[in-house]
Each structure stands twice: as C-alpha cells, then as structure tokens.
Design a protein around this motif. Sequence first.
Motif, PDB file in Angstrom:
ATOM      1  N   CYS B 154       0.864  -1.179   0.000  1.00  0.00           N
ATOM      2  CA  CYS B 154       0.000   0.000   0.000  1.00  0.00           C
ATOM      3  C   CYS B 154       0.900   1.229   0.000  1.00  0.00           C
ATOM      4  CB  CYS B 154      -0.890   0.008   1.236  1.00  0.00           C
ATOM      5  SG  CYS B 154      -1.590   1.633   1.599  1.00  0.00           S
ATOM      6  N   ASN B 155       0.506   2.240  -0.756  1.00  0.00           N
ATOM      7  CA  ASN B 155       1.346   3.435  -0.889  1.00  0.00           C
ATOM      8  C   ASN B 155       1.100   4.482   0.195  1.00  0.00           C
ATOM      9  OD1 ASN B 155       2.716   2.797  -3.484  1.00  0.00           O
ATOM     10  ND2 ASN B 155       0.595   2.706  -4.204  1.00  0.00           N
ATOM     11  N   HIS B 156       0.193   4.216   1.108  1.00  0.00           N
ATOM     12  CA  HIS B 156      -0.135   5.163   2.178  1.00  0.00           C
ATOM     13  C   HIS B 156      -0.222   6.583   1.614  1.00  0.00           C
ATOM     14  CE1 HIS B 156      -0.088   1.979   5.117  1.00  0.00           C
ATOM     15  NE2 HIS B 156       0.895   1.490   4.403  1.00  0.00           N
ATOM     16  N   CYS B 157      -1.074   6.662   0.585  1.00  0.00           N
ATOM     17  CA  CYS B 157      -1.170   7.848  -0.269  1.00  0.00           C
ATOM     18  C   CYS B 157      -1.517   9.126   0.494  1.00  0.00           C
ATOM     19  CB  CYS B 157      -2.236   7.611  -1.333  1.00  0.00           C
ATOM     20  SG  CYS B 157      -1.922   6.129  -2.306  1.00  0.00           S
ATOM     21  N   PRO B 160      -5.644   9.458  -0.343  1.00  0.00           N
ATOM     22  CA  PRO B 160      -6.062   8.055  -0.474  1.00  0.00           C
ATOM     23  C   PRO B 160      -7.518   7.916  -0.926  1.00  0.00           C
ATOM     24  CG  PRO B 160      -5.934   8.699   1.842  1.00  0.00           C
ATOM     25  CD  PRO B 160      -5.489   9.890   1.056  1.00  0.00           C
ATOM     26  N   SER B 161      -7.720   7.416  -2.131  1.00  0.00           N
ATOM     27  CA  SER B 161      -9.096   7.271  -2.617  1.00  0.00           C
ATOM     28  C   SER B 161      -9.816   6.140  -1.888  1.00  0.00           C
ATOM     29  CB  SER B 161      -9.115   7.049  -4.130  1.00  0.00           C
ATOM     30  OG  SER B 161      -8.276   5.982  -4.488  1.00  0.00           O
ATOM     31  N   CYS B 162      -9.072   5.235  -1.256  1.00  0.00           N
ATOM     32  CA  CYS B 162      -9.709   4.184  -0.454  1.00  0.00           C
ATOM     33  C   CYS B 162     -10.432   4.819   0.727  1.00  0.00           C
ATOM     34  CB  CYS B 162      -8.660   3.196   0.045  1.00  0.00           C
ATOM     35  SG  CYS B 162      -7.355   3.967   1.037  1.00  0.00           S
ATOM     36  N   VAL B 180      -2.265   4.660   6.494  1.00  0.00           N
ATOM     37  CA  VAL B 180      -3.687   4.477   6.202  1.00  0.00           C
ATOM     38  C   VAL B 180      -4.142   3.136   6.773  1.00  0.00           C
ATOM     39  CG1 VAL B 180      -5.392   4.209   4.353  1.00  0.00           C
ATOM     40  CG2 VAL B 180      -3.589   5.945   4.151  1.00  0.00           C
ATOM     41  N   CYS B 197      -9.420   1.718  -4.488  1.00  0.00           N
ATOM     42  CA  CYS B 197      -7.949   1.838  -4.536  1.00  0.00           C
ATOM     43  C   CYS B 197      -7.459   1.440  -5.919  1.00  0.00           C
ATOM     44  CB  CYS B 197      -7.295   0.940  -3.482  1.00  0.00           C
ATOM     45  SG  CYS B 197      -5.504   0.800  -3.754  1.00  0.00           S
ATOM     46  N   PRO B 198      -6.797   2.343  -6.622  1.00  0.00           N
ATOM     47  CA  PRO B 198      -6.350   2.008  -7.979  1.00  0.00           C
ATOM     48  C   PRO B 198      -5.209   0.990  -7.975  1.00  0.00           C
ATOM     49  CG  PRO B 198      -5.542   4.168  -7.332  1.00  0.00           C
ATOM     50  CD  PRO B 198      -6.454   3.712  -6.228  1.00  0.00           C
ATOM     51  N   TYR B 199      -4.567   0.780  -6.828  1.00  0.00           N
ATOM     52  CA  TYR B 199      -3.462  -0.186  -6.730  1.00  0.00           C
ATOM     53  C   TYR B 199      -3.960  -1.538  -6.229  1.00  0.00           C
ATOM     54  CZ  TYR B 199      -0.863   4.120  -7.261  1.00  0.00           C
ATOM     55  OH  TYR B 199      -0.393   5.312  -7.740  1.00  0.00           O
ATOM     56  N   LYS B 201      -4.862  -2.430  -3.229  1.00  0.00           N
ATOM     57  CA  LYS B 201      -4.103  -2.778  -2.041  1.00  0.00           C
ATOM     58  C   LYS B 201      -4.962  -2.809  -0.774  1.00  0.00           C
ATOM     59  CE  LYS B 201      -0.143  -4.207  -3.290  1.00  0.00           C
ATOM     60  NZ  LYS B 201       0.198  -5.606  -2.918  1.00  0.00           N
ATOM     61  N   VAL B 202      -6.287  -2.864  -0.939  1.00  0.00           N
ATOM     62  CA  VAL B 202      -7.154  -3.197   0.195  1.00  0.00           C
ATOM     63  C   VAL B 202      -7.800  -4.532  -0.164  1.00  0.00           C
ATOM     64  CG1 VAL B 202      -8.907  -2.397   1.812  1.00  0.00           C
ATOM     65  CG2 VAL B 202      -7.697  -0.741   0.393  1.00  0.00           C
ATOM     66  N   LYS B 213      -5.662  -4.270   5.131  1.00  0.00           N
ATOM     67  CA  LYS B 213      -4.614  -3.784   4.251  1.00  0.00           C
ATOM     68  C   LYS B 213      -3.297  -3.665   4.997  1.00  0.00           C
ATOM     69  CE  LYS B 213      -4.505   0.556   3.277  1.00  0.00           C
ATOM     70  NZ  LYS B 213      -3.292   0.810   4.078  1.00  0.00           N
ATOM     71  N   THR B 275      -3.447   9.639  -6.538  1.00  0.00           N
ATOM     72  CA  THR B 275      -3.591   9.464  -5.087  1.00  0.00           C
ATOM     73  C   THR B 275      -2.338   9.950  -4.364  1.00  0.00           C
ATOM     74  OG1 THR B 275      -2.703   7.233  -5.198  1.00  0.00           O
ATOM     75  CG2 THR B 275      -5.097   7.447  -5.339  1.00  0.00           C
TER      76      THR B 275
HETATM   77  S1  SF4 Z   1      -5.497   4.277  -2.230  1.00  0.00           S
HETATM   78 FE1  SF4 Z   1      -4.609   2.192  -2.203  1.00  0.00          FE
HETATM   79  S2  SF4 Z   1      -2.419   2.494  -2.163  1.00  0.00           S
HETATM   80 FE2  SF4 Z   1      -3.353   4.464  -1.594  1.00  0.00          FE
HETATM   81  S3  SF4 Z   1      -3.524   4.435   0.654  1.00  0.00           S
HETATM   82 FE3  SF4 Z   1      -5.417   3.582  -0.111  1.00  0.00          FE
HETATM   83  S4  SF4 Z   1      -5.058   1.353  -0.169  1.00  0.00           S
HETATM   84 FE4  SF4 Z   1      -3.045   2.310  -0.038  1.00  0.00          FE
END
Ligand code: SF4
Lengths: 296, 358
Positions: B154-157, B160-162, B180, B197-199, B201-202, B213, B275
Amino acid sequence: MPASGPSWPPRSVLGGWSTMADHRRTIALTTVLAALVLVSTVAAPMASARPAHEIPVRDVSDANLAEPTADGWEEVPASDVPLSSAPSSVPNADDTTVETVDVQAVRTDQRLYVRLEWQDATRDMNANSTREFADAVAVQFPANTSSRPPIAMGGPDNRVNVWYWSGATGTQELLAGGAGSTTPFQNPAVEANATHQGTGGNATWTVVYSRSLEAPSENRTDLRTDGDLDVSFAVWNGSNGERSGQKAVSEWHYYPFGGGPEGPPYETLLWTVAGIAIVAVIGVTSFGIYRTRGAE
Amino acid sequence: MSTDQQDDQGDEDTLVNVADGVDHQVAMVMDLNKCIGCQTCTIACKNLWTEDGGSEYMYWNNVETKPGEGYPRGWEDSGGGWESEEHSDRSPGEIPDEEDYGRAWEFNHEEIMYEGSDEPLRPRDGAEWGPNWDEDQGAGEYPNSYYFYLPRICNHCTHPSCVEACPRSALYKRQEDGIVLVDQDRCRGYRYCVEGCPYKKVYYNTVSKKSEKCIFCYPRIEGEGPDGETFAPACAEECPPQLRLVGFLDDEEGPIHKLVNEYEVALPLHPEFRTQPNVYYIPPFAPGQHTEDGETVDIDRIPRQYLRNLFGDGVDEALDTIDAHRQRVRQGGESELMELLQDKNPAKQYRLEVFDDE
Ligand code: SF4
Ligand code: SF4
C-alpha cells in the motif's frame, strides 16, 4: 309550444314568487344534498380503507407468528409498499432491483411481528468471496417515537433503531444517527426468521421480525406507544452488488397504534360526526317541512 | 477527511507536501535495480499479518514481474483513484474476483507422501492462474527480451481514494505518520475501498467479512516489539539486498527526501491515478539491446514509453540524472546520489525515530 311566455328560466329562479310545489322541491333537494355529503364523508375512508402511508396492524392477544410460513399470516392484511433507490453518494446508488415489499404486522400483548415479502430470483446467502454480497432487508423505527427522524438513517439528535437481517450475517440490531453512523448493538433484541421460496421470477424472500413491545434498553424503540409509529423499509439484492447506500427504500410509513382492536380513533370520530350530521339533517328537514306545511 | 491540500504545506518548517491534518508522512523508496524477485518480503509480510482464515489469498506485499498482469491480475486497468487533481471526484473501480487474485491451490501431497503415488507433485486441479503465474515472462524477443520485478505494498497515499470511498469512514489516515488503516470496528465489509484503490491494495477478508490492508508494520515502527526497539516494516528489514529505504518524506535530512525531492530520481508508481503515493521507486536500468551478433547497441532494452506508463514522464530525467552521476563516479568524481543509492548504513537506511521527541 305555447306563446304565453318564456318557459325558461323557471320563475322560481327568477324570483318574485313561489308555489307550494317549489317548497317541496327545495326540501327534497336539500335532503338529497345532505345525504350525498354524508355518504361521501363517511364512505370515502371506508372505501379506500386507510391513508396511503398507513400500514394496518392486526391486534390479537396472542399468536405464534415467528415463522414466515406460520398459518396465522394468511388472515393478516398486507400492504404493498413501493420502494425506490435511496439517494446516496456510493457508486451505482440508483441501480436497485426490488420495487415493492409486502408488509404485514401483528401486535400481541407481548410482541410486535413484522413480516416482509419481496421478489428476488436469487438466494444470495453468502459474502464468502471477494465479489459476493448477501441479500438483506431492514425495518427502521425512530429510536425515540416522539418525533420523525430524517429518512436516511436518522440524524445525530434524532436517531433510528434498525432491525436488520442479511443472508450472510443473520440478524443484527442497529442504531444510527445519520448515513455512515450505523452501529450494531452488542446483542440484538430482535428475532428474525427468513425463507426463500419458489424459483425464477416468482421466487420470494420472506422475513419475519419480532421483538417485545417493551424496549429492552435505551436507544431501542418503545413499541408500547399509543400514537402512530413511524416505520420504513429497505431491501438489498446481493447479486446486484447492493450494499450500504445502494438499496431500495420506502418513504416513512406508520403503524396506527392509536386504536385498540376496534380500529383507530379517527374512524370513531368520523362515525360520530356522521351520526350528528344525520340527526341534524333529519331534524332540519323535518322542521322545514313542518314549517312549510304550517305556513299554508 | 479533507484531502484537498496542495500548496498550503501542513508543516510550517518543511516544504514537503504532506496531507492535511497529518503531522509527518511515512515513506519508502525501493530501488528496482536491486530486486532479485526472491519474495522474502512477501513471505515476511504473510507470516506476520495474513496467515489467518479468510486472508489466505492476500499479499499485502507482493512482487510481480513487469511487464506482466500483476497481482491481482489486471489491477492497472481495474479503476479507482481520482478524476482530477482537485481530488473531488473519484473514478469508479471494480472489485477483483477470486480468480484474479489466484486461489490457494490444493496439492497432491497426500497421495505422494502417504499413498505411494509416483506422480509428480502438482496442484490438484483448477490451477489456471495465480500470483506470479507470468513470473519472469516479461516481453520482447530474444536476444532483447526484458523484465524486472516490481515489489508493491500500500502506498499510504497523500490523497487516499480508499479512505474517500468508504461511506462509513472506516478507513483513515492517521495523524502522526499518515499511515492508512482500516478500523475493524467500523468496517461493515462493503468493499468500496477495495474497488476505490487504484493499486488494489485493500483486501476483503472472507471470514471476518471486513477489509484489511498493509499497516506499514506500525507496531514495529512504534517499538512494540519484545525489547521496545523500533524496527522498519518486515518487508524492508528482511529483504536480502536491502533495497528499501524507510523514513519520513518530510525528514529533510533523510535519504528519502533527497531522492524524491532533491534529485527527483525516486518516482511514484502510476502518478496518473492521482492518489499521490508515498512509496517511490528508483526506475530500472537494463543493458542496451543486442544485435544478432551479440553486440551491444545504444537502444533501450526496456522501452522508455513502458517506463513512462509506469512512473510518469519524470522517468526520463530520473534515468538521465542517475546516468550522469554514475559517469561522474566512474571518472573518479564524487556523488552524494550514488552514495545514497549504495548506502548500507542501517542508521541512514531506516530513519524512523527522527520525530520521536515532538
Ligand atoms: S489508495 Fe490504495 S495504495 Fe493508496 S492508501 Fe489507499 S489502499 Fe493504499
Ligand atoms: S525481499 Fe527484496 S529482493 Fe526479495 S523480492 Fe522482496 S524486495 Fe525484491
């Protein structure tokens, strides 16, 4: 046609003088009119049975109705409650599939039973894989019956008590004070039994909720109320990805808890008014006739 | 949570852009030139966090071969993220299905170990996809085929769109370090974060029915271990070539800030998702292409456009900068950048206690 004068308009209407026959006609007309008013006042509520948002509740002293297929449900009147997509900010909020839910309710001395039936071709009981969502249904009451909360999960000062059942989680009892604030009670005080019957387009879910009339704790709706009890409904079709704010919901309806088994008080009120009206009309009419005759 | 901060810096004495309401931002730099695809990081993470029922299919840390489908399969085209730099409208996303993640296979251990079968050890059936199914496949034609490994967490953006996707605010970016997290008490398993999440990662735990995550090993960085010592996340500490730097983006004395903001050689993955990830990558170098006769020619083996697609347009300058510094050192010169990229001193590689006194 005689040439003695115009036959229309009638002289009585033109005024000036009248005859005995005219008097009789007036009295007859008045009586008919009064009767019509009376009939429309009394008959209208009888014909439409109840106002649009009222859901009838059968009052019985005792019943065994916890099962969706219990015999007793056949005699309980049902309401077709229309559903539509809830306004919500979640994706695909306007994509819902269930359009109506049949609602029945019975109140015994101890418990309130609510039976909900709706069409759903698939029995979605699990949320065991990443894309799987379960079918679900909910009944929403004001936590505090003295005022009507905002329809979408209540508000911070005006919370709602929700009875929730889903194929995956079973029965839950929730408290919410606005969208996103839903919190489950540790132990649900409500019981629910569900069954999915039939196949294809005719398949239906039936869920019966019941709870003791007395609120088992704070923040739970007191069902011993004497007034109307606000209630609304929500249904989720799991196989359509419905969850959270993507749901089919009703407007606020109400259970008319005001009256006993004889029916709610406004009906009694109407009959009383009607009775007085009948007596009055007869009285006025007789007096009119008497006076007219006496004047001759 | 408001995530619309762009120019107005959160911390007065830094120029580093951290999210609104966040004091400091944890960050990681991974040097892709050092990754050998050993999956030690993946296993370190799995042993620590995702061994329980319902999380078998999850790899909070995964290492995928690029070019390749990745994990979950096709995640780069699964939607999520933001429509614009204003971070007001999210792009819709999809929840990957079981097969895209890859199910846990059943093997014929029983037959071979106990029943004397002499068939080879292999998955029973239905093994048609899995994480790293296309490992080392890459792209290109002999003698110019190419691939590299891409470790992902996870990028801990910063945006964060998550977090934004959750209607219950079950996900949040914690104030002290921007990690996050999913509040397990608030989560009701709606999975809007998974699709948002576009990656990808959740992950949805199929037993607890809640989302989970990467937690950036926060108990380790908080010194919750047996001796109260601070440790970097397990994926970083366990990595044999030690290719991960861990610290805070706004620690201006640290290597991460220098690589990301000063030299601009560490780049976020897919910046177009908007993000603003806090995991950065040193893009991969590869030898030039070979001719039929085995001569090296000055043509990029990994197509530059492919790298731009992954790391944005900044990749050209990043590669040029690294190249220039490399030449300088080759010619006997000095380069702080080269030292940073080679530094093995753990005190610098992991700088997690710099803000402890605040
Ligand atoms: S959007 Fe995805 S990569 Fe970014 S914080 Fe949320 S879970 Fe992590
Ligand atoms: S442990 Fe290090 S080298 Fe091995 S796969 Fe993970 S990041 Fe790459």
